[in-house]
Each structure stands twice: as C-alpha cells, then as structure tokens.
Design a protein around this motif. Structure first.
Motif, PDB file in Angstrom:
ATOM      1  N   ARG A 279     -15.605  50.817 -21.091  1.00 31.18           N
ATOM      2  CA  ARG A 279     -16.351  50.913 -19.836  1.00 31.18           C
ATOM      3  C   ARG A 279     -16.306  49.609 -19.050  1.00 31.18           C
ATOM      4  O   ARG A 279     -16.815  49.542 -17.931  1.00 31.18           O
ATOM      5  CB  ARG A 279     -17.795  51.337 -20.116  1.00 31.18           C
ATOM      6  N   LEU A 280     -15.713  48.574 -19.641  1.00 29.67           N
ATOM      7  CA  LEU A 280     -15.522  47.294 -18.958  1.00 29.67           C
ATOM      8  C   LEU A 280     -14.024  47.036 -18.794  1.00 29.67           C
ATOM      9  O   LEU A 280     -13.504  46.001 -19.174  1.00 29.67           O
ATOM     10  CB  LEU A 280     -16.181  46.163 -19.754  1.00 29.67           C
TER      11      LEU A 280
ATOM     12  N   GLY B 128     -15.012  42.647 -12.883  1.00 28.69           N
ATOM     13  CA  GLY B 128     -16.197  42.984 -12.113  1.00 28.69           C
ATOM     14  C   GLY B 128     -17.043  44.080 -12.732  1.00 28.69           C
ATOM     15  O   GLY B 128     -18.214  44.228 -12.391  1.00 28.69           O
ATOM     16  N   ASP B 129     -16.474  44.874 -13.660  1.00 26.45           N
ATOM     17  CA  ASP B 129     -17.261  45.904 -14.339  1.00 26.45           C
ATOM     18  C   ASP B 129     -18.346  45.246 -15.196  1.00 26.45           C
ATOM     19  O   ASP B 129     -18.103  44.218 -15.839  1.00 26.45           O
ATOM     20  CB  ASP B 129     -16.373  46.743 -15.267  1.00 26.45           C
ATOM     21  N   TYR B 130     -19.536  45.845 -15.207  1.00 22.01           N
ATOM     22  CA  TYR B 130     -20.602  45.313 -16.058  1.00 22.01           C
ATOM     23  C   TYR B 130     -21.401  46.447 -16.681  1.00 22.01           C
ATOM     24  O   TYR B 130     -21.427  47.576 -16.181  1.00 22.01           O
ATOM     25  CB  TYR B 130     -21.531  44.370 -15.287  1.00 22.01           C
ATOM     26  N   ILE B 131     -22.041  46.139 -17.791  1.00 24.54           N
ATOM     27  CA  ILE B 131     -23.028  47.008 -18.435  1.00 24.54           C
ATOM     28  C   ILE B 131     -24.290  46.183 -18.607  1.00 24.54           C
ATOM     29  O   ILE B 131     -24.250  45.073 -19.151  1.00 24.54           O
ATOM     30  CB  ILE B 131     -22.553  47.497 -19.821  1.00 24.54           C
TER      31      ILE B 131
ATOM     32  N   ASP C  60     -11.711  35.605 -17.010  1.00 19.63           N
ATOM     33  CA  ASP C  60     -11.378  35.041 -18.311  1.00 19.63           C
ATOM     34  C   ASP C  60     -11.713  35.973 -19.469  1.00 19.63           C
ATOM     35  O   ASP C  60     -11.765  35.547 -20.620  1.00 19.63           O
ATOM     36  CB  ASP C  60     -12.116  33.710 -18.499  1.00 19.63           C
ATOM     37  N   GLY C  61     -11.956  37.240 -19.189  1.00 17.09           N
ATOM     38  CA  GLY C  61     -12.320  38.184 -20.241  1.00 17.09           C
ATOM     39  C   GLY C  61     -13.793  38.534 -20.167  1.00 17.09           C
ATOM     40  O   GLY C  61     -14.453  38.346 -19.135  1.00 17.09           O
ATOM     41  N   LEU C  62     -14.347  39.039 -21.248  1.00 18.07           N
ATOM     42  CA  LEU C  62     -15.748  39.430 -21.252  1.00 18.07           C
ATOM     43  C   LEU C  62     -16.656  38.212 -21.378  1.00 18.07           C
ATOM     44  O   LEU C  62     -16.322  37.237 -22.054  1.00 18.07           O
ATOM     45  CB  LEU C  62     -16.032  40.398 -22.405  1.00 18.07           C
TER      46      LEU C  62
END
Length: 332
Positions: free
Chosen positions: A35-36, A40-43, A59-61
């Motif tokens: 889901r990421l 720009g995707d976030y949970i 730079d990744g998560l």
C-alpha cells in the motif's frame, strides 16, 4: 493453571502499563507494504492510542510519530493517502518527507528558534515477507520477536498474495479478553456452530511455540479455511484459507474497547474470482463477529466483581496460558 485475575482486564492503570510495556516496546503489524508503492504514499494508524505514520519517500520508507512538534496536533488523518510535504492543519507548520521542519509561518522574531531543532520524531520499521511492521521504542530485535513464525511460514507463498481489502471492527471488551478467546478452540462448539460442523473438532490441536500459538484442525468439505490459524505475540494473527490469507492487528482503543484491523490477501485477483473473494471475506468476518457478544458479556462480568479466576484446560487452553505468561513476564 488459573486464568488471570479479572483486574487485569478492567483496570485503567494496568491498561496504561500495557501501552508502555507492551505496545510501545514491541513490533506492531501495520499491514501490507504494497500500500506504500509510490513516493508520497502514506499509512497513518493508532497503536493503542499512539499515532504514527509511515511514508514512501525518495529514500525509501520512513516512519514517524503522527504528532506536531509545536502543540501536539495530529498531522495526517488515519488511513491511507498521498502527500509530498506534511502540513500541520492546526498552525500550518510544514515538514519534508525526511521529517525535517521546512517552514513556520507567522512565527515572529525569535533569535533562538532553529528549524533543525524541531524535526519529526522518527520510529523504526521493518518489512517482512510483504508485511509492514513498526516499533515506537523496541526492546526486542525484530527476528527475536517473530520467533517460530519465521519457520512456520517458510513454505507458504504469503508475499505472492495480493492485498484486496481491509475491514475494521470495534467492540466493547478489553484486548486481552479477545486474545484469550482467539488463542483457543475450546469455545468453537458453543460460539461457532457452523464452523464446528465444518472441522474435525476432536482433532483440533493447540500448540504454544516461541512467540506464537498455532491452532490446527482438519477441515471438512466446504470450509474456506485451510485448517491453520496463528496468533503472534503480542497482538497480531495470520490465518490461511484456500488461495490466500488474512492478517489482523488486535488494537486497544482503551481499557474496555478493542479495534480489530483485518486485511485480506488473495492469489487470484481477477474479475472472474471477485464473487468468490467476497464470499471468503464475508465468511471470515462472520466467524469473527460471532465472538463479540461473549467477549462483551465476559467484560461485564469481570468488571462486576462477580468472577473469580477459574482453571485453564491443559488440552485446549495452553494458548491462553502462554499468552498470559507473556503478559506476566512483560510486567516483571
């Protein structure tokens, strides 16, 4: 062995200890890392009331407390979304995706104020076989907490399943009452009659291992489950069914309410299989909801003072005994 004293399920003070000694100190399942997928995707989620978010950055998560460094407002609403910068809705402070403070509008003259002093608080994260975990202040190495589930799932293609659906359910009972219920099959004949008919209950086995409880039963024809259900310390589960699996996080809302966050994953995500997937999801949720009433009424009896701790079955409740021993050890 006897059940825990009921005060452990109804005391706000003990619940506060659980938040600090268990939920802040352990690795918590957030859901599918898929889901990421895009920058720009976030949970954003709560872990026993503590707000955090994980974002896909250049730079990744990265994972942060979902807390404004100015006056403590929530930065991002719970759920999923996409953003490039993080803007506090309260006073419009702005942070970059790396957590550094970029802009403080309308602040005024303050020679001692330094943007670099007010970066967001970062927390740790790991991805294991497609599942995303975070830890606020971990006291155990990630693999050590996973324990025997690593070997247990070695032959299962769980990272090949595609996430399809998330379901959130809230009910009025302590998270430990629900966990006690999940880690034993003793209640199946009384609470889940249709499920009981669909398995060979006399062959139901519960085994406490390192960091997990495994429950198995041979399924009869027509049962969507494959006959294996697993709970992992302190509060996540994984159950296998034909062509997929579900995971859950057992999340305390407070000392007398619990939220379950279930995610469903499938091998076949084609349009042709949509109806079958929907039936599997609803069948899972029906079994889950059947537990709520007994948990709620047990909570009432614990709170009333009318219950004294009873014995645990050596055959069917060794999972309960294991979970409760871990609880005692967390307070030692």
């Amino acid at each position: 062995m006897r059940n825990l004293d009921p005060v452990n399920y109804v005391s706000p003070a003990i619940h506060s200890e659980d938040v600090q000694r268990i939920f802040s100190a352990t690795w918590q399942l957030i859901g599918p890392a898929s889901r990421l997928a895009t920058r720009g995707d976030y949970i954003a989620v709560e872990i026993a009331g503590q707000k955090i978010f994980v974002m896909h950055t250049r730079d990744g998560l990265r994972a942060f407390r979902n807390v404004c460094r100015h006056r403590g407002a929530r930065l991002l609403p719970e759920g999923t979304g996409r953003c490039n910068t993080i803007r506090c809705p309260y006073h419009q402070w702005v942070w970059g995706e790396d957590g550094s403070l970029l802009n403080v509008p309308f602040w005024g003259d303050d020679a001692e104020f330094e943007l670099s002093d007010w970066a967001l608080d970062q927390i740790e994260w790991r991805v294991w076989r497609g599942l995303l975990f975070v830890a606020i202040a971990p006291e155990t190495a990630f693999d050590d907490q996973l324990g025997d589930i690593i070997a247990e799932l070695e032959g299962e293609p769980i990272e090949d399943y595609t996430w399809v659906h998330e379901e959130r359910l809230v009910f009025d009972a302590n998270w430990k009452i629900y966990t006690d219920n999940f880690v034993e099959g003793y209640h199946i004949p009384g609470i889940h009659p249709a499920f009981h008919r669909a398995i060979e209950f006399e062959a139901f086995e519960t085994t406490a291992l390192d960091g997990m409880v495994r429950m198995t039963a041979p399924p009869r024809d027509g049962l969507f489950y494959r006959g294996k259900w697993m709970w992992m310390w302190p509060n996540w589960t994984l159950s296998l069914f034909n062509g997929g699996m579900n995971t859950s996080r057992i999340n305390p809302v407070d000392h007398q309410r619990t939220e379950l966050i279930y995610n469903f994953y499938f091998a076949d995500t084609s349009d042709a299989a949509a109806e079958a997937r929907a039936q599997t999801i609803e069948g899972n949720l029906q079994v889950i909801r059947e537990d709520f009433e007994v948990c709620l009424e047990t909570q009432k009896n614990y709170a009333s003072g009318g219950y004294r701790a009873g014995p645990l079955s050596p055959r069917h409740e060794q999972g309960v005994a294991y979970f409760q021993e871990r609880l005692r050890a967390s307070r030692a």
